[in-house]
Design a protein around this motif. Structure first.
Motif, PDB file in Angstrom:
ATOM      1  N   ALA A  21     -77.083   9.879 -37.738  1.00  0.00           N
ATOM      2  CA  ALA A  21     -77.875   9.386 -37.854  1.00  0.00           C
ATOM      3  C   ALA A  21     -78.374  10.754 -36.957  1.00  0.00           C
ATOM      4  O   ALA A  21     -78.309  10.324 -35.407  1.00  0.00           O
ATOM      5  CB  ALA A  21     -79.369   8.251 -37.837  1.00  0.00           C
ATOM      6  N   GLY A  22     -79.636  11.670 -37.247  1.00  0.00           N
ATOM      7  CA  GLY A  22     -79.451  12.301 -35.827  1.00  0.00           C
ATOM      8  C   GLY A  22     -78.983  13.185 -35.454  1.00  0.00           C
ATOM      9  O   GLY A  22     -80.176  14.770 -35.057  1.00  0.00           O
ATOM     10  N   VAL A  23     -77.712  13.451 -36.171  1.00  0.00           N
ATOM     11  CA  VAL A  23     -76.977  14.207 -36.644  1.00  0.00           C
ATOM     12  C   VAL A  23     -77.107  15.700 -36.855  1.00  0.00           C
ATOM     13  O   VAL A  23     -76.943  15.294 -38.391  1.00  0.00           O
ATOM     14  CB  VAL A  23     -76.021  13.994 -36.274  1.00  0.00           C
ATOM     15  N   PRO A  24     -77.553  17.072 -37.070  1.00  0.00           N
ATOM     16  CA  PRO A  24     -77.193  17.816 -37.767  1.00  0.00           C
ATOM     17  C   PRO A  24     -76.199  18.328 -38.839  1.00  0.00           C
ATOM     18  O   PRO A  24     -75.107  18.823 -37.734  1.00  0.00           O
ATOM     19  CB  PRO A  24     -78.232  19.123 -36.964  1.00  0.00           C
ATOM     20  N   HIS A  25     -76.569  18.872 -39.823  1.00  0.00           N
ATOM     21  CA  HIS A  25     -75.659  18.912 -40.596  1.00  0.00           C
ATOM     22  C   HIS A  25     -75.402  20.467 -40.531  1.00  0.00           C
ATOM     23  O   HIS A  25     -74.523  21.219 -40.857  1.00  0.00           O
ATOM     24  CB  HIS A  25     -75.975  18.982 -42.474  1.00  0.00           C
ATOM     25  N   ARG A  26     -76.376  21.322 -39.992  1.00  0.00           N
ATOM     26  CA  ARG A  26     -75.908  22.855 -40.159  1.00  0.00           C
ATOM     27  C   ARG A  26     -76.493  22.933 -38.390  1.00  0.00           C
ATOM     28  O   ARG A  26     -77.295  22.792 -37.911  1.00  0.00           O
ATOM     29  CB  ARG A  26     -77.160  23.800 -40.566  1.00  0.00           C
ATOM     30  N   LEU A  27     -75.860  23.656 -37.829  1.00  0.00           N
ATOM     31  CA  LEU A  27     -76.022  24.513 -36.617  1.00  0.00           C
ATOM     32  C   LEU A  27     -76.553  25.851 -36.364  1.00  0.00           C
ATOM     33  O   LEU A  27     -76.174  26.859 -37.074  1.00  0.00           O
ATOM     34  CB  LEU A  27     -74.807  24.209 -36.117  1.00  0.00           C
ATOM     35  N   GLN A  28     -77.436  25.328 -35.383  1.00  0.00           N
ATOM     36  CA  GLN A  28     -78.249  26.681 -34.889  1.00  0.00           C
ATOM     37  C   GLN A  28     -78.062  27.010 -33.767  1.00  0.00           C
ATOM     38  O   GLN A  28     -79.014  26.175 -32.499  1.00  0.00           O
ATOM     39  CB  GLN A  28     -79.311  26.687 -35.487  1.00  0.00           C
ATOM     40  N   ASP A 316     -63.216  -4.508 -25.681  1.00  0.00           N
ATOM     41  CA  ASP A 316     -63.134  -5.529 -25.645  1.00  0.00           C
ATOM     42  C   ASP A 316     -63.289  -5.895 -24.150  1.00  0.00           C
ATOM     43  O   ASP A 316     -64.043  -6.341 -23.677  1.00  0.00           O
ATOM     44  CB  ASP A 316     -61.420  -6.706 -25.379  1.00  0.00           C
ATOM     45  N   SER A 317     -63.308  -4.975 -23.625  1.00  0.00           N
ATOM     46  CA  SER A 317     -63.556  -4.846 -21.684  1.00  0.00           C
ATOM     47  C   SER A 317     -64.773  -3.948 -21.202  1.00  0.00           C
ATOM     48  O   SER A 317     -65.853  -4.577 -20.628  1.00  0.00           O
ATOM     49  CB  SER A 317     -62.433  -4.441 -20.984  1.00  0.00           C
ATOM     50  N   VAL A 318     -65.765  -3.390 -21.705  1.00  0.00           N
ATOM     51  CA  VAL A 318     -66.442  -2.855 -21.922  1.00  0.00           C
ATOM     52  C   VAL A 318     -67.979  -2.803 -23.058  1.00  0.00           C
ATOM     53  O   VAL A 318     -67.224  -2.031 -24.146  1.00  0.00           O
ATOM     54  CB  VAL A 318     -66.365  -0.857 -21.107  1.00  0.00           C
ATOM     55  N   ASP A 319     -68.796  -2.742 -22.805  1.00  0.00           N
ATOM     56  CA  ASP A 319     -70.112  -2.516 -23.583  1.00  0.00           C
ATOM     57  C   ASP A 319     -70.138  -1.457 -23.228  1.00  0.00           C
ATOM     58  O   ASP A 319     -71.671  -0.573 -23.597  1.00  0.00           O
ATOM     59  CB  ASP A 319     -71.143  -3.768 -23.512  1.00  0.00           C
ATOM     60  N   ALA A 320     -69.761  -0.225 -24.049  1.00  0.00           N
ATOM     61  CA  ALA A 320     -70.051   1.146 -24.590  1.00  0.00           C
ATOM     62  C   ALA A 320     -69.633   1.321 -25.878  1.00  0.00           C
ATOM     63  O   ALA A 320     -68.198   1.430 -26.460  1.00  0.00           O
ATOM     64  CB  ALA A 320     -69.248   1.865 -23.533  1.00  0.00           C
ATOM     65  N   VAL A 321     -70.020   2.821 -26.666  1.00  0.00           N
ATOM     66  CA  VAL A 321     -69.715   3.636 -27.996  1.00  0.00           C
ATOM     67  C   VAL A 321     -68.182   4.389 -27.668  1.00  0.00           C
ATOM     68  O   VAL A 321     -68.682   4.705 -26.681  1.00  0.00           O
ATOM     69  CB  VAL A 321     -70.250   3.787 -28.063  1.00  0.00           C
ATOM     70  N   LEU A 322     -67.146   3.839 -28.370  1.00  0.00           N
ATOM     71  CA  LEU A 322     -65.934   4.451 -27.508  1.00  0.00           C
ATOM     72  C   LEU A 322     -65.898   5.855 -29.059  1.00  0.00           C
ATOM     73  O   LEU A 322     -65.683   5.652 -30.073  1.00  0.00           O
ATOM     74  CB  LEU A 322     -64.472   3.725 -27.504  1.00  0.00           C
ATOM     75  N   VAL A 323     -65.442   6.982 -28.398  1.00  0.00           N
ATOM     76  CA  VAL A 323     -66.144   8.143 -29.708  1.00  0.00           C
ATOM     77  C   VAL A 323     -64.150   9.264 -28.742  1.00  0.00           C
ATOM     78  O   VAL A 323     -64.188   9.242 -28.083  1.00  0.00           O
ATOM     79  CB  VAL A 323     -67.425   8.708 -28.756  1.00  0.00           C
ATOM     80  N   ALA A 337     -64.953  14.222 -33.658  1.00  0.00           N
ATOM     81  CA  ALA A 337     -64.976  14.002 -33.276  1.00  0.00           C
ATOM     82  C   ALA A 337     -65.254  12.536 -34.268  1.00  0.00           C
ATOM     83  O   ALA A 337     -66.059  13.070 -35.278  1.00  0.00           O
ATOM     84  CB  ALA A 337     -66.184  13.975 -32.397  1.00  0.00           C
ATOM     85  N   ASN A 338     -64.975  11.749 -33.094  1.00  0.00           N
ATOM     86  CA  ASN A 338     -65.804  10.309 -34.271  1.00  0.00           C
ATOM     87  C   ASN A 338     -67.010  10.103 -34.525  1.00  0.00           C
ATOM     88  O   ASN A 338     -67.749  10.359 -33.303  1.00  0.00           O
ATOM     89  CB  ASN A 338     -65.575   9.084 -34.437  1.00  0.00           C
ATOM     90  N   PRO A 339     -68.128   9.697 -35.466  1.00  0.00           N
ATOM     91  CA  PRO A 339     -69.439   9.570 -35.317  1.00  0.00           C
ATOM     92  C   PRO A 339     -69.573   7.730 -35.105  1.00  0.00           C
ATOM     93  O   PRO A 339     -68.688   7.590 -34.474  1.00  0.00           O
ATOM     94  CB  PRO A 339     -69.792   9.347 -36.669  1.00  0.00           C
ATOM     95  N   ARG A 340     -70.844   7.987 -34.111  1.00  0.00           N
ATOM     96  CA  ARG A 340     -70.796   7.041 -33.504  1.00  0.00           C
ATOM     97  C   ARG A 340     -71.250   6.056 -34.607  1.00  0.00           C
ATOM     98  O   ARG A 340     -71.624   6.359 -35.782  1.00  0.00           O
ATOM     99  CB  ARG A 340     -72.433   6.593 -33.083  1.00  0.00           C
ATOM    100  N   GLY A 341     -70.976   4.477 -34.350  1.00  0.00           N
ATOM    101  CA  GLY A 341     -72.297   3.728 -35.351  1.00  0.00           C
ATOM    102  C   GLY A 341     -70.616   3.334 -36.462  1.00  0.00           C
ATOM    103  O   GLY A 341     -69.371   3.269 -36.088  1.00  0.00           O
ATOM    104  N   ASN A 343     -68.805   4.176 -39.313  1.00  0.00           N
ATOM    105  CA  ASN A 343     -68.594   4.612 -40.096  1.00  0.00           C
ATOM    106  C   ASN A 343     -67.208   5.523 -38.611  1.00  0.00           C
ATOM    107  O   ASN A 343     -66.675   6.170 -39.326  1.00  0.00           O
ATOM    108  CB  ASN A 343     -69.241   6.941 -40.654  1.00  0.00           C
ATOM    109  N   ALA A 344     -67.300   5.632 -37.666  1.00  0.00           N
ATOM    110  CA  ALA A 344     -66.384   5.277 -36.855  1.00  0.00           C
ATOM    111  C   ALA A 344     -65.187   5.250 -37.393  1.00  0.00           C
ATOM    112  O   ALA A 344     -65.123   3.966 -38.008  1.00  0.00           O
ATOM    113  CB  ALA A 344     -66.651   4.829 -35.667  1.00  0.00           C
ATOM    114  N   ARG A 345     -63.923   5.965 -37.454  1.00  0.00           N
ATOM    115  CA  ARG A 345     -62.643   6.019 -37.482  1.00  0.00           C
ATOM    116  C   ARG A 345     -61.765   5.479 -37.094  1.00  0.00           C
ATOM    117  O   ARG A 345     -61.082   6.282 -36.372  1.00  0.00           O
ATOM    118  CB  ARG A 345     -62.089   5.780 -39.137  1.00  0.00           C
ATOM    119  N   PRO A 346     -61.329   4.147 -36.131  1.00  0.00           N
ATOM    120  CA  PRO A 346     -60.508   3.727 -34.633  1.00  0.00           C
ATOM    121  C   PRO A 346     -59.200   4.356 -34.770  1.00  0.00           C
ATOM    122  O   PRO A 346     -58.443   4.372 -36.359  1.00  0.00           O
ATOM    123  CB  PRO A 346     -60.733   2.932 -34.465  1.00  0.00           C
TER     124      PRO A 346
END
Length: 461
Positions: A21-28, A316-323, A337-341, A343-346
């Motif tokens: 959410a919030g990532v645009p589909h088009r790049l300007q 397991d060690s860090v409370d951070a989003v791994l991208v 890059a993997n999306p946050r949330g 939908n990420a595919r480790p």
């Protein structure tokens, strides 16, 4: 009369459905240069970011380089570790319309000779530690002078001149002014003795926007990033030099990726963003669990595709989003890059960044497109992709296909949903991913001064 058989067309960009959410589909991307990006950032972001101080220092350094004879189109080599003066020199060279040739500060004499001679660099800005190696190879290059930069103290505008540096001008060449978006900005060497990708201002500005747009959760002007990846690599430039101009992040430069120094810095600076290659990630995880508590403030951890064990240990060690992601120098360090949330595919390298297209070509015949699920060569096109290779039309012909597609030299599989899984390199056109091993950069100096962005952490015994 029989009914015609109708086959549903495959969705051309299936990955867009999985953007966070919030990532645009088009790049300007605005039609600006890197100096223009810095000018705007200095006006927009406050003192915490250090960008106003950086802007002032860049102006003084650019004038110093101008007096030494550096003009539009000249190549200037930076043989410097991660330090604020790399940032000052990098931006100053670009402000003059000159071209940065970023060189590994630990490069062997052979690699130095190749890159300086091949690029036609006329001036080198280097740490004292590179002095002897430069003296040994200068006779085989076009280098007219070396500015010795005391990376642990004064900034480059006051660096010592090892030799008379005033560059004699070829009067048949126009001096020129500032750069245009399509002008060459950086010559990026993916390997020590290979060709150099031509990265324009437009390429690097596009990559900065792609990275910033991929992380809409970043709080403008409030993030503190640890830059572990060397700035001489395009991916290091992306994280440490260009993307912060858009996010207003305060960037702390680490001269070495040594785990104890990194953890100590993360605790002191209350880092919120960390970018490190897989090898540095594994070294960090070897530290005791109580030391990893220093990363408690990190919200986002960026790295290349990891093995399952390392990725699980980080979560397991860090409370951070791994991208996890992937990029190459020829694409300004930005491809997947993997999306946050959810939908990420480790285990995958993720989705194409905004404005980026990818496909899989048959190995040895990349013009033949393969369907999802088949392994082949990853091809990419987008505004961040290089315009070719410096002085090497044969390499340009081999790697850039009709339609703007770049052969990455990477074996990969593209799923029907658009997620790509990188498998390895292909033969002699292979190119390492964006987070190759950084090695030991070897700078123990401490630099601070005039609240310049970025800052460098002071190593301790």
């Amino acid at each position: 009369m029989t009914e015609p058989h109708v086959t549903a067309a495959r969705e051309p960009r299936p990955w867009l459905r999985f953007y966070a959410a919030g990532v645009p589909h088009r790049l300007q991307v605005p039609d600006v240069t890197l100096p223009g990006l810095l000018d705007a950032a200095a006006r927009r972001h406050g003192g915490r970011s250090g960008l106003p101080g950086l802007h002032r220092a860049v102006g003084v350094c650019a004038e110093r380089l101008r007096t030494l004879g550096v003009r539009h189109g000249d190549r200037v080599a930076l043989v410097l570790p991660n330090c604020p003066w790399f940032a000052v020199a990098w931006h100053a060279v670009l402000r003059l319309g000159a071209v940065v040739v970023a060189v590994d500060p630990e490069a062997s004499p052979r690699a130095l000779r190749h890159q300086l001679a091949h690029s036609g660099a006329v001036l080198v800005m280097a740490a004292d530690s590179a002095g002897e190696r430069l003296d040994a190879v200068r006779g085989d290059t076009c280098v007219r002078g070396v500015v010795a930069v005391p990376v642990g103290g004064e900034w480059p505008g006051r660096g010592r001149i090892r030799k008379p540096v005033r560059i004699k001008r070829d009067r048949s060449r126009p001096g020129g002014g500032g750069p245009e978006p399509g002008d060459l900005a950086v010559l990026a060497y993916a390997t020590a003795d290979g060709p150099a990708a031509i990265l324009t201002h437009a390429n690097l500005v596009a990559a900065a926007h792609q990275l910033a747009l991929w992380h809409p959760q970043l709080r403008e002007g409030q993030e503190t990033a640890l830059a572990v990846t060397p700035l001489w690599r395009p991916h290091g430039m992306l994280f440490g030099l260009t993307a912060p101009l858009l996010t207003g992040a305060r960037t702390v430069l680490l001269p070495t990726p040594e785990p104890q120094a990194l953890l100590r810095t993360a605790r002191r600076r209350r880092a919120t963003l960390l970018a490190a290659d897989p090898a540095d990630c594994r070294r960090l995880l070897q530290r005791p669990a109580h030391e990893l508590e220093a990363l408690a403030t990190v919200r986002t951890w960026l790295t290349e595709t990891l093995d399952a064990g390392t990725a699980d240990r980080i979560r397991d060690s860090v409370d951070a989003v791994l991208v996890e992601g992937y990029g190459i120098p020829e694409a300004s360090g930005a491809v997947l890059a993997n999306p946050r949330g959810a939908n990420a595919r480790p285990g995958t390298s993720g989705l194409p960044l905004p404005g980026t297209e990818v496909r899989i070509g048959q190995e040895g015949a990349p013009e033949v497109a393969l369907p999802p699920g088949h392994a082949g060569e990853l091809l990419v096109r987008g505004p961040q992709v290089c315009a070719g290779y410096w002085g090497d039309p044969a390499a340009t012909w081999r790697r850039l296909l009709p339609g703007g597609w770049l052969r990455t030299g990477t074996l990969a599989v593209l799923g029907p949903d658009g997620f790509a899984t990188v498998i390895g390199d292909i033969g002699d056109i292979g190119s390492t991913g964006f987070m190759g091993s950084t090695g030991d950069i070897g700078n123990s100096g401490a630099t601070r001064g005039f609240a310049s962005h970025p800052v460098q952490e002071r190593p301790r015994p």
